[in-house]
Motif scaffolding. Structure first.
Motif, short mmCIF file in Angstrom:
data_model
loop_
_atom_site.label_atom_id
_atom_site.label_comp_id
_atom_site.label_asym_id
_atom_site.label_seq_id
_atom_site.Cartn_x
_atom_site.Cartn_y
_atom_site.Cartn_z
N GLY A 88 24.27 113.27 49.03
CA GLY A 88 25.68 113.60 49.24
C GLY A 88 26.23 113.09 50.56
O GLY A 88 27.43 113.14 50.79
N ARG A 89 25.35 112.59 51.43
CA ARG A 89 25.80 112.06 52.72
C ARG A 89 25.42 110.60 52.92
O ARG A 89 26.07 109.89 53.66
CB ARG A 89 25.21 112.89 53.85
N HIS A 90 24.32 110.22 52.29
CA HIS A 90 23.82 108.85 52.43
C HIS A 90 23.35 108.34 51.07
O HIS A 90 22.89 109.11 50.24
CB HIS A 90 22.64 108.78 53.40
N ALA A 91 23.46 107.04 50.88
CA ALA A 91 22.93 106.39 49.68
C ALA A 91 22.59 104.95 50.03
O ALA A 91 23.26 104.34 50.87
CB ALA A 91 23.95 106.43 48.55
N GLY A 92 21.53 104.46 49.41
CA GLY A 92 21.13 103.08 49.65
C GLY A 92 19.63 102.98 49.76
O GLY A 92 18.92 103.99 49.67
N PRO A 93 19.13 101.77 49.98
CA PRO A 93 17.69 101.57 49.98
C PRO A 93 16.94 102.31 51.09
O PRO A 93 15.85 102.82 50.86
CB PRO A 93 17.52 100.05 50.12
N VAL A 94 17.52 102.41 52.28
CA VAL A 94 16.83 103.12 53.36
C VAL A 94 16.82 104.62 53.07
O VAL A 94 15.81 105.30 53.28
CB VAL A 94 17.46 102.81 54.74
N THR A 95 17.91 105.12 52.55
CA THR A 95 17.98 106.54 52.19
C THR A 95 16.96 106.87 51.12
O THR A 95 16.26 107.89 51.21
CB THR A 95 19.40 106.90 51.72
N GLU A 96 16.85 106.02 50.12
CA GLU A 96 15.84 106.25 49.07
C GLU A 96 14.43 106.18 49.64
O GLU A 96 13.57 106.96 49.27
CB GLU A 96 16.02 105.25 47.92
N ARG A 97 14.22 105.24 50.58
CA ARG A 97 12.91 105.14 51.22
C ARG A 97 12.62 106.41 52.02
O ARG A 97 11.49 106.90 52.04
CB ARG A 97 12.86 103.89 52.10
N ALA A 98 13.64 106.98 52.66
CA ALA A 98 13.46 108.22 53.43
C ALA A 98 13.03 109.36 52.52
O ALA A 98 12.15 110.16 52.86
CB ALA A 98 14.75 108.59 54.16
N LYS A 99 13.65 109.44 51.35
CA LYS A 99 13.30 110.50 50.40
C LYS A 99 11.90 110.28 49.83
O LYS A 99 11.09 111.22 49.77
CB LYS A 99 14.36 110.60 49.30
#
Length: 149
Positions: free
Chosen positions: A100-111
């Motif tokens: 809900g605050r971030h989206a993209g490849p780095v965000t997915e990698r963080a998750k």
């Protein structure tokens, strides 16, 4: 929500803001909050630069973090055992912080990275236990977050 309109995590400032949101939720959480507030008595202002270094190194490919992330968790585990439920909740809160605050490849990698870190730490902490294994860790990608939990 249109995730394409959300920014990805691209800077140290993005990480620090996300970590501040995460720790607000974690400190207040009835399951894992006591580990931060009562057992570790975590001083967030002292801890934040180091944990930001860790995530910056892991996600933005810097060499900011120099340390052993397992050591403080092992010390904590010796005082108050960390279980699959604790690690699972940590992952759940981290993912909820980013969603809900971030989206993209780095965000997915963080998750994804949080889930791998949780499983690895639990496995290593459990290695000394007679049962061993992952203690019933369930990948949180299979768990649906309920609103408000």
């Amino acid at each position: 929500m249109d995730t394409e309109a959300l920014p990805d995590i691209t800077t140290r400032d993005d990480l620090e803001r996300a970590l501040r949101r995460f720790y607000r939720a974690a400190f207040a959480d009835p399951l894992i909050g006591p580990f931060f507030t009562e057992v570790a008595r975590l001083d967030l202002e002292a801890h934040l630069p180091r944990i930001t270094d860790f995530w910056e190194s892991a996600l933005l490919r810097t060499a900011a973090y120099r340390g052993n992330a397992l050591a403080p968790h092992a010390a904590l585990h010796a005082v108050a055992p960390l279980t699959a439920a604790h690690f699972g909740r940590w992952v759940q809160l981290w993912r909820a912080t980013l969603d809900g605050r971030h989206a993209g490849p780095v965000t997915e990698r963080a998750k994804d990275r949080s889930q791998r870190i949780a499983a690895a730490m639990l496995r290593r902490l459990d290695a000394g236990d007679t049962g061993g294994g992952t203690g019933g860790f369930v990948p949180l990608s299979a768990v649906r977050l309920a609103s408000g939990h």
